[in-house]
Enzyme design. Structure first.
Site, PDB file in Angstrom:
ATOM      1  N   GLU A   1       5.777  -3.427   0.897  1.00  0.00           N
ATOM      2  CA  GLU A   1       5.843  -3.103  -0.538  1.00  0.00           C
ATOM      3  C   GLU A   1       4.995  -1.850  -0.704  1.00  0.00           C
ATOM      4  OE1 GLU A   1       5.106  -2.672  -4.104  1.00  0.00           O
ATOM      5  OE2 GLU A   1       4.025  -4.572  -4.144  1.00  0.00           O
TER       6      GLU A   1
ATOM      7  N   CYS B   1       1.794   0.118  -8.588  1.00  0.00           N
ATOM      8  CA  CYS B   1       2.895   0.719  -7.831  1.00  0.00           C
ATOM      9  C   CYS B   1       4.127   0.820  -8.726  1.00  0.00           C
ATOM     10  CB  CYS B   1       3.167  -0.008  -6.534  1.00  0.00           C
ATOM     11  SG  CYS B   1       3.282  -1.737  -6.718  1.00  0.00           S
TER      12      CYS B   1
ATOM     13  N   GLY C   1       0.834  -1.203   0.000  1.00  0.00           N
ATOM     14  CA  GLY C   1       0.000   0.000   0.000  1.00  0.00           C
ATOM     15  C   GLY C   1       0.862   1.243   0.000  1.00  0.00           C
ATOM     16  N   SER C   2       0.326   2.300   0.595  1.00  0.00           N
ATOM     17  CA  SER C   2       1.025   3.587   0.549  1.00  0.00           C
ATOM     18  C   SER C   2       2.189   3.617   1.543  1.00  0.00           C
ATOM     19  CB  SER C   2       0.053   4.714   0.888  1.00  0.00           C
ATOM     20  OG  SER C   2      -0.347   4.583   2.241  1.00  0.00           O
TER      21      SER C   2
ATOM     22  N   GLY D   1       2.652   2.124   5.384  1.00  0.00           N
ATOM     23  CA  GLY D   1       3.834   1.358   5.797  1.00  0.00           C
ATOM     24  C   GLY D   1       4.553   1.992   6.972  1.00  0.00           C
TER      25      GLY D   1
HETATM   26  C1  UN1 Z   1       1.491  -3.536  -7.583  1.00  0.00           C
HETATM   27  O1  UN1 Z   1       1.181  -2.565  -8.280  1.00  0.00           O
HETATM   28  O2  UN1 Z   1       1.269  -3.522  -6.340  1.00  0.00           O
HETATM   29  O3  UN1 Z   1       5.075  -5.471 -11.924  1.00  0.00           O
HETATM   30  C2  UN1 Z   1       2.050  -4.795  -8.111  1.00  0.00           C
HETATM   31  C3  UN1 Z   1       3.874  -5.237 -12.029  1.00  0.00           C
HETATM   32  C4  UN1 Z   1       2.899  -6.272 -11.526  1.00  0.00           C
HETATM   33  C5  UN1 Z   1       2.692  -6.149 -10.065  1.00  0.00           C
HETATM   34  C6  UN1 Z   1       2.363  -4.769  -9.573  1.00  0.00           C
HETATM   35  N1  UN1 Z   1       3.428  -7.578 -11.834  1.00  0.00           N
HETATM   36  O4  UN1 Z   1       3.438  -4.208 -12.530  1.00  0.00           O
END
Ligand code: UN1
Length: 488
Positions: free
Chosen positions: A246, A280, A224-225, A229
């Site tokens: 993450e 992300c 998440g953000s 975290g």
């Molecule tokens: C995410 O955005 O939390 O590499 C994961 C990627 C994807 C996973 C993204 N396999 O864009």
């Protein structure tokens, strides 16, 4: 019926669920009473005591069956991802494929989980390292990959001998419930798994707080953000748990003079506007050599103008809606801020009507301002210019986040420098590929405010086990290490 994967009961609870496609309420999901959390935790501990005794290859069999059930339900679950999150059809299906891939990976892993043997300095001694189950794993997931991130964690945790407790985003309970149903199909075929091996809790922050605070959950994997975290990480560590974080990214692409621009344009467009900029790993910053900037901008403006924006279920649509109106408001506010910092904005226009549809924005910036240094979960691509290669690397690294990065170049020296100790400081660094869409075989995660955690492939499984170093003395003497004498 919303989805053949959901029962009526699962759509008539208390938590309202909206589809970003038109903003309408589509269901009310059943919520977990926070008062039940002690029982959820106790159940997970009981399941752990049974599951850790099951041989890992047998545990892998459960994950193999999960992969089979996911294959059978791929279309249905993908469609539900589209309905609940607004991803275009092929990305909804791609998310389920990512779950299937990690299941396959984990099945192989269940016959590995390798330890080491280490040379002992003492005669008649053997030293070894064994990886053992650690305990229940708490999985906190975000709306943008509502099911794949659970699978990355759950497939590994389960083969490693650990039960899981999943708290999905409050915005995506339906895909979580459907995934739980699919898991239960695998469980019933498996036969003798303990009760409570994979639990799902749905609701607000009180549930996450209970997971984070509990010593019964030695590992918390949270996606998440960075703000989330910064609360979860210290809280887990304060009770000596292990956080796997993450968090945010602010991913850049350097476009060097030798770049294959046709390839770069395709990678930029997918990276920046795919998933409506809500990965992300989405591309957020373009660092372009001055000699290419005007040409590249002209190509991008043309490519952006041809992108089909709209209902993500419609064939041909490439950009669906943002998750909700709040996300749209944040995007528009950041564009206004960028303008006050001297940014020139192309696109970024909110469409009339229901659903949070916004045309993706290209923003030429005079410098890497505070707005550029922040992650905005939307299709905004900031364009910066460089003259000398070391400046491009410095710009790439001069943000608080460290998830993904890439370079487009045909120059071997630049490519290798980008991957070197003085190159990109990110957990992911690619050459002639965009920053998003990673395969599950690699370890996924990043440095700095991205949180440092690693999930998915490579040896990320070690984060879900405890390491035991053992020295066995099969001699008839008791020599001490380091030559210490202590005769009694
Ligand atoms: C995410 O955005 O939390 O590499 C994961 C990627 C994807 C996973 C993204 N396999 O864009």
């Amino acid at each position: 019926m919303i989805s053949p994967l959901l029962s009526l009961f699962e759509t008539q609870g208390t938590l309202p669920v909206f589809s970003p496609i038109d903003g309408a309420e589509i269901a009310r999901a059943p919520e977990t009473d926070p008062a039940l959390m002690p029982e959820v935790l106790a159940q997970a501990t009981r399941a752990f005591h049974a599951w850790r005794e099951v041989p890992a290859p047998r545990r892998g069999e459960l994950v193999r069956l999960l992969g089979e059930e996911l294959r059978a339900a791929k279309e249905e679950l993908g469609a539900l991802v589209t309905l609940e999150v607004g991803k275009i059809t092929s990305e909804g299906l791609g998310e389920v494929q990512e779950m299937i891939d990690i299941c396959d990976f984990a099945v192989g892993l269940s016959r590995q989980l390798y330890g080491l043997t280490i040379a002992s300095e003492r005669p008649g001694h053997r030293m070894a390292e064994t990886w053992l189950p650690i305990g229940p794993v708490g999985i906190i997931t975000a709306f943008n990959f509502p099911v794949a991130v659970w699978a990355w964690n759950a497939a590994l945790a389960l083969v490693c001998g650990n039960p899981v407790i999943w708290k999905p985003s409050e915005k995506t309970p339906l895909t979580a419930l459907a995934t739980q149903r699919i898991f239960e199909r695998a469980l019933s075929r498996f036969g003798d798994a303990p009760e409570g091996l994979a639990q799902l809790v749905i609701g607000g922050p009180a549930l996450g707080a209970a997971l984070v605070a509990s010593k019964a959950v030695p590992v918390i994997s949270a996606t998440g953000s960075t703000r989330m975290g910064s609360v979860v990480g210290p809280a887990v560590m304060a009770r000596w748990g292990r956080p796997i974080l993450e968090l945010g990214g602010n991913n850049a692409m350097i476009v060097a003079p030798s770049a294959d621009l046709d390839m770069a344009v395709r990678a930029i467009v997918f990276g920046a506007v795919g998933t409506a900029g809500q990965r992300c790993t989405s591309l957020r910053r373009l660092i372009v050599h001055r000699s290419l900037r005007d040409d590249l901008m002209a190509r991008l403006i043309k490519a952006y103008a041809s992108l089909a924006l709209g209902d993500p279920r419609k064939p041909g649509t490439l950009i669906g809606p943002l998750i909700d109106q709040a996300a749209r408001a944040r995007m528009l506010a950041q564009l206004d801020r960028a303008r006050t910092e001297g940014g020139v904005v192309h696109g970024g226009v909110a469409l009339e009507g229901p659903g949070a549809y916004v045309t993706p924005a290209l923003v030429v910036m005079p410098a890497q301002t505070e707005t550029v240094r922040e992650e905005t979960f939307a299709p905004i691509l900031y364009v910066l210019t460089y003259d000398d290669f070391p400046d491009a690397i410095a710009l790439q690294n001069d943000v608080p986040q460290g998830l993904s990065s890439c370079i487009f170049t045909l120059n071997l020296r630049e490519a290798e420098a980008f991957l070197s100790a003085s190159g990109s400081d990110c957990g992911i660094a690619n050459v002639n590929i965009g920053p998003s869409g990673a395969e599950i075989g690699g370890a996924f995660g990043g440095e700095k405010e991205t949180g440092g955690g690693r999930e998915s492939g490579s040896d990320a499984w070690r984060g879900y086990m405890r390491r035991q170093t053992s020295t066995v003395n099969y001699s008839a003497k008791l020599p001490l290490a380091q030559g210490v004498k202590f005769d009694v």
